[in-house]
Enzyme design. Sequence first.
Site, PDB file in Angstrom:
ATOM      1  N   HIS A 107      -5.273  -4.121  -2.047  1.00 25.01           N
ATOM      2  CA  HIS A 107      -5.061  -3.169  -3.142  1.00 25.01           C
ATOM      3  C   HIS A 107      -4.965  -3.848  -4.504  1.00 25.01           C
ATOM      4  CE1 HIS A 107      -4.468   0.426  -0.620  1.00 25.01           C
ATOM      5  NE2 HIS A 107      -3.992  -0.436   0.253  1.00 25.01           N
ATOM      6  N   SER A 164       0.785  -1.225   0.000  1.00 22.38           N
ATOM      7  CA  SER A 164       0.000   0.000   0.000  1.00 22.38           C
ATOM      8  C   SER A 164       0.818   1.276   0.000  1.00 22.38           C
ATOM      9  CB  SER A 164      -0.946   0.008   1.207  1.00 22.38           C
ATOM     10  OG  SER A 164      -0.213  -0.090   2.421  1.00 22.38           O
ATOM     11  N   LYS A 222     -11.995  -0.524  -1.267  1.00 20.69           N
ATOM     12  CA  LYS A 222     -11.090   0.131  -2.214  1.00 20.69           C
ATOM     13  C   LYS A 222     -11.664   0.002  -3.623  1.00 20.69           C
ATOM     14  CE  LYS A 222      -7.264  -0.289   0.972  1.00 20.69           C
ATOM     15  NZ  LYS A 222      -8.092  -0.752   2.128  1.00 20.69           N
TER      16      LYS A 222
END
Length: 391
Positions: free
Chosen positions: A207, A179, A238
């Site tokens: 992610h 990240s 996300k």
Amino acid sequence: MWREIIEEKTARIRREGKERFFTQTRDATETELMWQGRRLLNLASNNYLHLAGDPRLIKAQQQAATIYGAGATASRLIAGNYELYGQAEQMLCNWKQKEAGLLINSGYTLNIGLFQALCNRHTLVFSDQYNHASMIDGVVLSRAQLKRYKHVDMTDLERQLQKADPDKLKIIATESVFSMDGDVAPLTQLIDLKKRYNALLIVDEAHATGVFGPLGQGLVAAQNLTKDVDIQIGTCSKALGSFGAYLVGDAWLVNYLKQTMRSLIFTTALPPAVLGSIIQSIEIVQTADERRLALSEKAAHFRESIQEAGFHTYRSTTQIVPVHIGSNQAAVQFAKHLQANGVAAIPIRPPTVPENQARIRFAVTVAHTKEMLDEAAHIIQRSHERLGTVR
């Protein structure tokens, strides 16, 4: 006495350039937000596929709330296990091609509960040096023996595995897309080591989910390694544009976690509206190949523009593009200058990153145009020229 101690600690944080603030975000659009009274280009969001504001997710939330109410009212083991949970978890398993799955309230609570359930003080957990804080906190609170290996350094990891007691249970934990650096883990090598040293492998796809792989299944699936990863974890907040977190794995393992994860057992279930949006986002993301391709191209374009300007972007190969600054104070000053010139960017400082490696972390989304990204790169370059920032 307490006040004096706390105020001194707060003052030390301020002196070290580590003070943090809540900044109100409002009036957000696809690519901009109103921040501290100014409209800025938003390069600080994890809304990678631009689904957080998608009308289909909003409609799914509204419908679920209308049918089931605003809150779950109880834990899943009491009265909060709405049928939407079963639908969402089955979709998750089909999508991730694993036998069983669980939805958890957040990525942080997932990691706290996961390691507590799997570990005791005799367990050895080998964790990448740059793993998310929630993973580290989960290991520490589980009382396991934490062994941090150098970032993506398989030689260091194997050295530590060789020294470990062969009779102790071992876990290897890593993010797939990191990240703060935007680079990726050497998953094939990690799988080889976990097999050779009889360890359990946990991969955090927070992610990568929605962004990589066939149907957006993640980096594990992109490298055809699904069957070799024991537990995949990730978030729905996300690229999926919603909230909550998930884990998937073999049925025998997930069933055990249902019985033992305190952060699952002793908390109120997710609101029905959130479950409705998760179901919708999993459906949408599987048909979002064009968005994934566009995101990859735009991220590469922005990263190359930054690198051509002479900035160090670590080993980023993804939609996360960090720019090295150095000191905490310089990073804060640089971020303020960017904000004053129209770019929303956040200084990332220790303990999130190592000392003297403060940086600005930019996050590209599919909604950004190349023109927006070019203008941002130009502002970044001008800010450096004005401030003389370390690169």
